[in-house]
Design an enzyme around this catalytic site. Structure first.
Site, PDB file in Angstrom:
ATOM      1  N   ARG A 184       0.832  -1.212   0.000  1.00  0.00           N
ATOM      2  CA  ARG A 184       0.000   0.000   0.000  1.00  0.00           C
ATOM      3  C   ARG A 184       0.874   1.272   0.000  1.00  0.00           C
ATOM      4  O   ARG A 184       0.515   2.284   0.595  1.00  0.00           O
ATOM      5  CB  ARG A 184      -0.954   0.020   1.197  1.00  0.00           C
ATOM      6  CG  ARG A 184      -1.999  -1.102   1.189  1.00  0.00           C
ATOM      7  CD  ARG A 184      -2.974  -0.965   0.029  1.00  0.00           C
ATOM      8  NE  ARG A 184      -4.103  -1.874   0.187  1.00  0.00           N
ATOM      9  CZ  ARG A 184      -4.121  -3.148  -0.205  1.00  0.00           C
ATOM     10  NH1 ARG A 184      -3.052  -3.676  -0.799  1.00  0.00           N
ATOM     11  NH2 ARG A 184      -5.188  -3.879  -0.027  1.00  0.00           N
ATOM     12  N   SER A 238     -10.684  -0.910   3.322  1.00  0.00           N
ATOM     13  CA  SER A 238      -9.962  -1.070   4.590  1.00  0.00           C
ATOM     14  C   SER A 238      -9.574   0.299   5.120  1.00  0.00           C
ATOM     15  O   SER A 238      -8.914   1.065   4.416  1.00  0.00           O
ATOM     16  CB  SER A 238      -8.686  -1.884   4.382  1.00  0.00           C
ATOM     17  OG  SER A 238      -8.983  -3.139   3.823  1.00  0.00           O
ATOM     18  N   GLU A 263      -5.053   3.438   6.386  1.00  0.00           N
ATOM     19  CA  GLU A 263      -4.739   3.141   4.988  1.00  0.00           C
ATOM     20  C   GLU A 263      -5.391   4.214   4.113  1.00  0.00           C
ATOM     21  O   GLU A 263      -4.913   4.543   3.040  1.00  0.00           O
ATOM     22  CB  GLU A 263      -5.279   1.748   4.639  1.00  0.00           C
ATOM     23  CG  GLU A 263      -4.691   1.135   3.380  1.00  0.00           C
ATOM     24  CD  GLU A 263      -5.567   1.346   2.172  1.00  0.00           C
ATOM     25  OE1 GLU A 263      -5.003   1.494   1.066  1.00  0.00           O
ATOM     26  OE2 GLU A 263      -6.794   1.382   2.302  1.00  0.00           O
TER      27      GLU A 263
HETATM   28  N1  EPU Z   1     -10.839 -11.225   9.849  1.00  0.00           N
HETATM   29  C1  EPU Z   1     -11.578 -11.391  10.986  1.00  0.00           C
HETATM   30  N2  EPU Z   1     -12.593 -10.512  11.236  1.00  0.00           N
HETATM   31  C2  EPU Z   1     -12.901  -9.496  10.397  1.00  0.00           C
HETATM   32  C3  EPU Z   1     -12.118  -9.313   9.227  1.00  0.00           C
HETATM   33  C4  EPU Z   1     -11.084 -10.211   8.977  1.00  0.00           C
HETATM   34  O1  EPU Z   1     -11.337 -12.305  11.768  1.00  0.00           O
HETATM   35  O2  EPU Z   1     -13.820  -8.751  10.690  1.00  0.00           O
HETATM   36  C5  EPU Z   1      -9.784 -12.196   9.525  1.00  0.00           C
HETATM   37  C6  EPU Z   1     -10.234 -13.073   8.361  1.00  0.00           C
HETATM   38  O3  EPU Z   1     -10.957 -14.179   8.799  1.00  0.00           O
HETATM   39  C7  EPU Z   1      -8.922 -13.467   7.726  1.00  0.00           C
HETATM   40  C8  EPU Z   1      -8.039 -12.268   7.992  1.00  0.00           C
HETATM   41  O4  EPU Z   1      -8.635 -11.541   9.050  1.00  0.00           O
HETATM   42  O5  EPU Z   1      -8.365 -14.577   8.382  1.00  0.00           O
HETATM   43  C9  EPU Z   1      -7.871 -11.409   6.745  1.00  0.00           C
HETATM   44  O6  EPU Z   1      -9.141 -10.934   6.295  1.00  0.00           O
HETATM   45  P1  EPU Z   1      -9.481 -10.662   4.749  1.00  0.00           P
HETATM   46  O7  EPU Z   1      -9.120 -11.838   3.929  1.00  0.00           O
HETATM   47  O8  EPU Z   1     -10.868 -10.162   4.667  1.00  0.00           O
HETATM   48  O9  EPU Z   1      -8.458  -9.548   4.299  1.00  0.00           O
HETATM   49  P2  EPU Z   1      -7.888  -8.261   5.046  1.00  0.00           P
HETATM   50  O10 EPU Z   1      -6.489  -8.521   5.458  1.00  0.00           O
HETATM   51  O11 EPU Z   1      -8.829  -7.779   6.091  1.00  0.00           O
HETATM   52  C10 EPU Z   1      -6.809  -7.246   2.892  1.00  0.00           C
HETATM   53  C11 EPU Z   1      -6.803  -5.949   2.174  1.00  0.00           C
HETATM   54  C12 EPU Z   1      -8.094  -5.790   1.369  1.00  0.00           C
HETATM   55  C13 EPU Z   1      -8.184  -6.933   0.384  1.00  0.00           C
HETATM   56  C14 EPU Z   1      -8.170  -8.256   1.147  1.00  0.00           C
HETATM   57  C15 EPU Z   1      -8.104  -9.432   0.237  1.00  0.00           C
HETATM   58  C16 EPU Z   1      -5.482  -4.379   3.445  1.00  0.00           C
HETATM   59  C17 EPU Z   1      -5.469  -3.189   4.365  1.00  0.00           C
HETATM   60  N3  EPU Z   1      -6.671  -4.848   3.108  1.00  0.00           N
HETATM   61  O12 EPU Z   1      -7.877  -7.196   3.839  1.00  0.00           O
HETATM   62  O13 EPU Z   1      -7.985  -4.570   0.634  1.00  0.00           O
HETATM   63  O14 EPU Z   1      -9.367  -6.848  -0.395  1.00  0.00           O
HETATM   64  O15 EPU Z   1      -6.965  -8.304   1.968  1.00  0.00           O
HETATM   65  O16 EPU Z   1      -6.846  -9.528  -0.350  1.00  0.00           O
HETATM   66  O17 EPU Z   1      -4.411  -4.849   3.051  1.00  0.00           O
HETATM   67  C18 EPU Z   1      -8.436  -2.239   0.806  1.00  0.00           C
HETATM   68  O18 EPU Z   1      -7.240  -2.058   0.753  1.00  0.00           O
HETATM   69  O19 EPU Z   1      -9.249  -1.280   0.885  1.00  0.00           O
HETATM   70  C19 EPU Z   1      -8.951  -3.597   0.791  1.00  0.00           C
HETATM   71  C20 EPU Z   1     -10.251  -3.875   0.908  1.00  0.00           C
END
Ligand code: EPU
Length: 418
Positions: A245, A316, A412
């Site tokens: 990012r 995010s 972010e």
């Molecule tokens: N999780 C939870 N509770 C929640 C949300 C997530 O326990 O409320 C856990 C999930 O179960 C999973 C882990 O956290 O084990 C990661 O969650 P997720 O796969 O939804 O991805 P993220 O890390 O929360 C990142 C990016 C997203 C992108 C997704 C998929 C960042 C800041 N965010 O989210 O990007 O779509 O991975 O690759 O890196 C964005 O940048 O705006 C964005 C949406």
């Protein structure tokens, strides 16, 4: 006196029908008349011979005559952009968070020259906000200056060897439409990035990424107009300094450039990236195509991430925190079940959404705003929230996660006018 130069500059070969437009300190466009038509060459002066030619174009007055913009445009038959005329505008409708804010001066620019005209209109010292899709910003106050909305259109294939395709995309194209265009065309590599809101020009700013792919993996170069002198520069992918990012456009080169176009190298035989857990479970029986992956990503995003047209948000709100190996080892003693992603450099990325969720904030409701019930990393404007209220909620979450986990979350989303 490099500092005083303004681009573009115009030249003509003395005694010949060849016209030049110097776009910036390292590039020019050459127009040569062959019969009744013009043959156009865009030259990026990276190597010594081209740099010498550019030097001569600028300084060898015996060979090249300096011409003005009007004479050049008449000869080559190009239309000159009109003078930029700003309008007053509502920013709520131009940002996905949809919080109230206005701008006294907004100009839409659909070409490099229109960007230059807008910059030329701007009185010295007036603050400038470059706006793409407004999908990664929280605007805290009316903008006391110029908002430049970049709408440069177009998708053009510039090279195709039967397998690899180089495609140049205008900064104003909606990102998701472009991704679906690549999926339709059979060009692989961007399918995991389907349904990300925003426009193409913003994608390199924060090196957008999802489901195991970041644009740094596919980006060839980025072109941008210099705010200082209107010069057009091509940044190679390496020069963009992409990180998680992050890019130079948020770092060392911040507030210096208006991105107008981005080039990608796509691959008709690109291996599919299906290793991200949630994708596996969304895919039908294999073998899969890029379209299957795009559709799986769309279903996952629709189930977790609110549609900004319905519920204001900017994806995010925080970055996923990255810990040193030692810090992670300490954290893991207490929280062995936390999702974590070891990085190639030995650091470990944690899921901010998991931390916020475990801290008890998922679905937290403050009437006009809150924490999304399906993804704790997303803050939402349910209607009528101000930026200040959303920022207060973010601070409360941040403080709580810090006290529960000793981990500091960084936003972010860009905070504008805070
Ligand atoms: N999780 C939870 N509770 C929640 C949300 C997530 O326990 O409320 C856990 C999930 O179960 C999973 C882990 O956290 O084990 C990661 O969650 P997720 O796969 O939804 O991805 P993220 O890390 O929360 C990142 C990016 C997203 C992108 C997704 C998929 C960042 C800041 N965010 O989210 O990007 O779509 O991975 O690759 O890196 C964005 O940048 O705006 C964005 C949406």
């Amino acid at each position: 006196m490099e500092g005083a130069i303004q681009y573009p500059q115009f030249r003509k070969l003395r005694g010949g029908d060849v016209w030049y437009r110097i776009e910036g300190p390292a590039r020019w466009t050459e127009f040569q008349r062959i019969g009744t038509r013009w043959v156009r060459h865009d030259v990026v002066a990276v190597q010594h011979p081209e740099r010498m030619t550019l030097h001569d174009l600028r300084h060898d007055g015996e060979r090249y005559a300096e011409v003005d913009r009007t004479e050049w445009a008449e000869a080559v038959g190009e239309e000159l952009p009109g003078a930029a005329k700003p309008v007053e505008a509502d920013l709520a409708g131009r940002t996905t968070f949809g919080v109230p804010a206005r701008a006294t001066h907004l100009i839409e620019a659909d070409s490099d020259d229109a960007v230059r005209a807008a910059l030329a209109w701007r009185p010295a010292g007036m603050p400038l906000l470059v706006l793409g899709g407004g999908s990664n910003m929280l605007v805290h106050a009316d903008w006391p200056g110029l908002v430049l909305a970049v709408t440069v259109p177009g998708v053009a294939v510039v090279a195709d060897d039967g397998r690899y395709v180089e495609v140049v995309v205008g900064a104003g194209e909606p990102w998701h439409d472009f991704v679906m265009h690549t999926v339709e065309a059979g060009w692989g590599g961007l399918e995991n990035l389907a349904l990300i809101p925003g426009r193409v020009g913003a994608a390199p700013m924060q090196n957008i990424g999802a489901y195991g792919v970041e644009i740094k993996d596919r980006c060839l170069w980025v072109e941008a107009v210099a705010i200082a002198d209107g010069g057009l520069r091509r940044f190679s992918a390496a020069e963009c300094g992409f990180g998680y990012r992050e890019s130079v456009f948020k770092g060392a080169e911040r507030d210096r450039w208006v991105i107008t176009r981005v080039a990608f190298r796509l691959d008709r035989q690109a291996p599919l990236r299906t290793d991200y857990g949630a994708i596996q479970s969304e895919l039908p029986e294999g073998p899969w195509t890029a379209r299957d992956v795009a559709e799986a990503v769309i279903r996952i995003r629709q189930s977790k991430l609110p549609d900004p047209a319905i519920l204001g948000n900017a994806g995010s709100f925080f970055k996923n925190p990255v810990l040193s190996a030692e810090a992670y080892a300490r954290f893991a003693q207490e929280h062995p079940d936390a999702p974590h992603y070891p990085q190639p450099d030995g650091t470990v990325k944690l899921a901010a959404g998991w931390l916020i969720d475990r801290a008890g904030w998922k679905g937290h409701d403050r009437g006009t705003h809150g924490v999304h019930a399906q993804q704790a990393l997303v803050l939402v404007n349910k209607g009528g929230a101000t930026a200040g209220q959303i920022w207060q909620l973010a601070q409360d979450i941040r403080r709580d996660v810090l006290s529960q986990y000793q981990i500091s979350l960084e936003p972010e989303v860009n905070q504008i006018g805070l």
